[in-house]
Design an enzyme around this catalytic site. Sequence first.
Site, mmCIF file in Angstrom:
data_model
loop_
_atom_site.group_PDB
_atom_site.id
_atom_site.type_symbol
_atom_site.label_atom_id
_atom_site.label_comp_id
_atom_site.label_asym_id
_atom_site.label_seq_id
_atom_site.Cartn_x
_atom_site.Cartn_y
_atom_site.Cartn_z
ATOM 1 N N ASN A 115 0.837 -1.207 0.000
ATOM 2 C CA ASN A 115 0.000 0.000 0.000
ATOM 3 C C ASN A 115 0.864 1.244 0.000
ATOM 4 O O ASN A 115 1.950 1.262 0.564
ATOM 5 C CB ASN A 115 -0.969 -0.017 1.189
ATOM 6 C CG ASN A 115 -0.370 0.617 2.433
ATOM 7 O OD1 ASN A 115 -0.404 1.834 2.613
ATOM 8 N ND2 ASN A 115 0.211 -0.219 3.299
ATOM 9 N N PHE A 119 -1.595 8.211 4.354
ATOM 10 C CA PHE A 119 -2.397 8.811 5.435
ATOM 11 C C PHE A 119 -3.662 9.493 4.915
ATOM 12 O O PHE A 119 -3.950 10.642 5.265
ATOM 13 C CB PHE A 119 -1.577 9.830 6.244
ATOM 14 C CG PHE A 119 -0.555 9.236 7.163
ATOM 15 C CD1 PHE A 119 -0.840 8.110 7.932
ATOM 16 C CD2 PHE A 119 0.711 9.802 7.275
ATOM 17 C CE1 PHE A 119 0.106 7.577 8.791
ATOM 18 C CE2 PHE A 119 1.670 9.270 8.130
ATOM 19 C CZ PHE A 119 1.364 8.152 8.887
ATOM 20 N N SER A 179 5.660 5.004 8.427
ATOM 21 C CA SER A 179 4.989 4.863 7.131
ATOM 22 C C SER A 179 5.967 5.279 6.029
ATOM 23 O O SER A 179 6.563 6.353 6.110
ATOM 24 C CB SER A 179 3.744 5.749 7.079
ATOM 25 O OG SER A 179 3.309 5.820 5.739
ATOM 26 N N ASN A 181 5.109 6.087 3.118
ATOM 27 C CA ASN A 181 4.351 6.795 2.090
ATOM 28 C C ASN A 181 4.193 8.290 2.343
ATOM 29 O O ASN A 181 3.451 8.971 1.646
ATOM 30 C CB ASN A 181 2.968 6.148 1.941
ATOM 31 C CG ASN A 181 3.101 4.654 1.655
ATOM 32 O OD1 ASN A 181 3.872 4.256 0.788
ATOM 33 N ND2 ASN A 181 2.395 3.833 2.412
ATOM 34 N N THR A 182 4.860 8.793 3.379
ATOM 35 C CA THR A 182 4.879 10.238 3.621
ATOM 36 C C THR A 182 6.341 10.654 3.605
ATOM 37 O O THR A 182 7.137 10.129 4.386
ATOM 38 C CB THR A 182 4.219 10.576 4.989
ATOM 39 O OG1 THR A 182 2.848 10.193 4.919
ATOM 40 C CG2 THR A 182 4.319 12.054 5.315
ATOM 41 N N LYS A 217 6.023 3.261 16.808
ATOM 42 C CA LYS A 217 6.018 2.185 15.801
ATOM 43 C C LYS A 217 7.139 2.427 14.794
ATOM 44 O O LYS A 217 7.167 3.466 14.125
ATOM 45 C CB LYS A 217 4.663 2.149 15.103
ATOM 46 C CG LYS A 217 4.486 0.959 14.167
ATOM 47 C CD LYS A 217 3.034 0.879 13.701
ATOM 48 C CE LYS A 217 2.782 -0.251 12.743
ATOM 49 N NZ LYS A 217 1.397 -0.252 12.272
ATOM 50 N N ASN A 245 6.362 -1.890 11.366
ATOM 51 C CA ASN A 245 5.532 -1.484 10.227
ATOM 52 C C ASN A 245 5.995 -2.209 8.949
ATOM 53 O O ASN A 245 6.811 -3.129 9.011
ATOM 54 C CB ASN A 245 5.614 0.037 10.063
ATOM 55 C CG ASN A 245 4.339 0.628 9.492
ATOM 56 O OD1 ASN A 245 3.675 0.010 8.653
ATOM 57 N ND2 ASN A 245 3.983 1.822 9.914
ATOM 58 N N TYR A 316 -3.403 -7.346 10.298
ATOM 59 C CA TYR A 316 -4.172 -6.648 9.266
ATOM 60 C C TYR A 316 -4.246 -7.514 7.992
ATOM 61 O O TYR A 316 -5.313 -8.028 7.632
ATOM 62 C CB TYR A 316 -3.567 -5.271 8.970
ATOM 63 C CG TYR A 316 -4.365 -4.419 7.984
ATOM 64 C CD1 TYR A 316 -5.278 -4.978 7.088
ATOM 65 C CD2 TYR A 316 -4.209 -3.050 7.948
ATOM 66 C CE1 TYR A 316 -6.013 -4.210 6.196
ATOM 67 C CE2 TYR A 316 -4.943 -2.252 7.056
ATOM 68 C CZ TYR A 316 -5.828 -2.847 6.176
ATOM 69 O OH TYR A 316 -6.542 -2.090 5.290
#
Length: 354
Positions: A115, A119, A179, A181-182, A217, A245, A316
């Site tokens: 993914n 956010f 994350s 993705n940021t 995390k 993560n 998840y």
Amino acid sequence: MYKLIKPILFQIDPEKAHGMTINALKFVQKYPKLLPVINQLFHYENEQLHQNIKGIYFENPIGLAAGFDKSCEVPKALEHAGFGALELGGITPKPQPGNPKPRMYRLVEDAALINRMGFNNLGMNKALSNLRKYSYQIPIGLNVGVNKTTSYDARYEDYIKVIDTFKNDVTFFTVNISSPNTKNLQSFHDKDEFSQLCEAIQSYKDKQNLRVPIFIKLTSDLTLDGLGQMLEPITQTFDGIILANTTQQRDHLNSTNRHETGGLSGKPLFNRNLELISYAYKQTNGQFLIIGTGGIFNTTDVITMLRSGASLVQIYSSLVFEGPGLTQKLNKQLAQYLKSNGYNNVSEIIGLDV
Ligand SMILES: Cc1cc2nc3c(=O)[nH]c(=O)nc-3n(C[C@H](O)[C@H](O)[C@H](O)COP(=O)(O)O)c2cc1C
């Protein structure tokens, strides 16, 4: 039942399928008479699974990992789905749409997902009003992130803003610096930036006399040395550590989607995250709370993570592949394992393999 639905669901774009699941849960929430039905289907209780950790009562060690309910839209329905705790979010101060779609991929041959959501969430105020529509009987955690538009130097203030907004409404916080993705979020793993973040959080905690535990995390892509260097400031500032993560590594994958950009979750994460957990457990002499996540698909995985030092786990990706009946199955089989091996409580197996 899920075996019947899965082939149809897997024909649909993953994010759309996720949206349909959220809508189904919204429906359940709207008709409270359905909640006992969900409970009947997915809940399993056994005293051997109870734990008190950091003053929080966990009915079982299987939690929902962050990212499933990004804007606290369906916590009441999820509360009845058999989890010992929910981690909602990631939430940022301002609402934001996230990255352009498509941004979520199934890697079926690898039992994994990629993914790059970025956010996507409705922002802290809307998420808080969603959360406040109900009261909850299980621990509710909030995963906290940073807005894409926040300037580099002000990023740590985003964490404080969200924590301050939710401080009376959740059971624990998770500061998410992992994350992929940021842009620049993971640079909080660097020594100087991490010590600035720790200082900011500590000073907020002192000023507010904050009683809500805050976890951190980390990324799965940390080296053991890198993790080792972070453990001292982590144990001084935070109440627990979530390992770990998603990863940006793409070794040994077979699915055509393996080259997509983003965080890889699911089965390929398991061994790597297990290594981080054992290492952290050993380095902290078993005295610091570890929550394990990454690639847990069956009860053996749960037992292995607990025996490697995690006190709680989160799932998840396996819910996507195995369906919502998984929580009950894991809890039931874990209780059976404890009983047949002569343990009175799940806490007795934590760290046994380290
Ligand atoms: C679609 C998706 C969105 C996610 N969003 C978040 C997030 O907002 N914050 C976070 O800390 N982790 C997020 N995660 C990571 C999960 O919480 C979890 O740590 C990771 O997927 C590993 O567990 P798993 O293998 O059981 O999925 C996300 C994962 C997925 C698949």
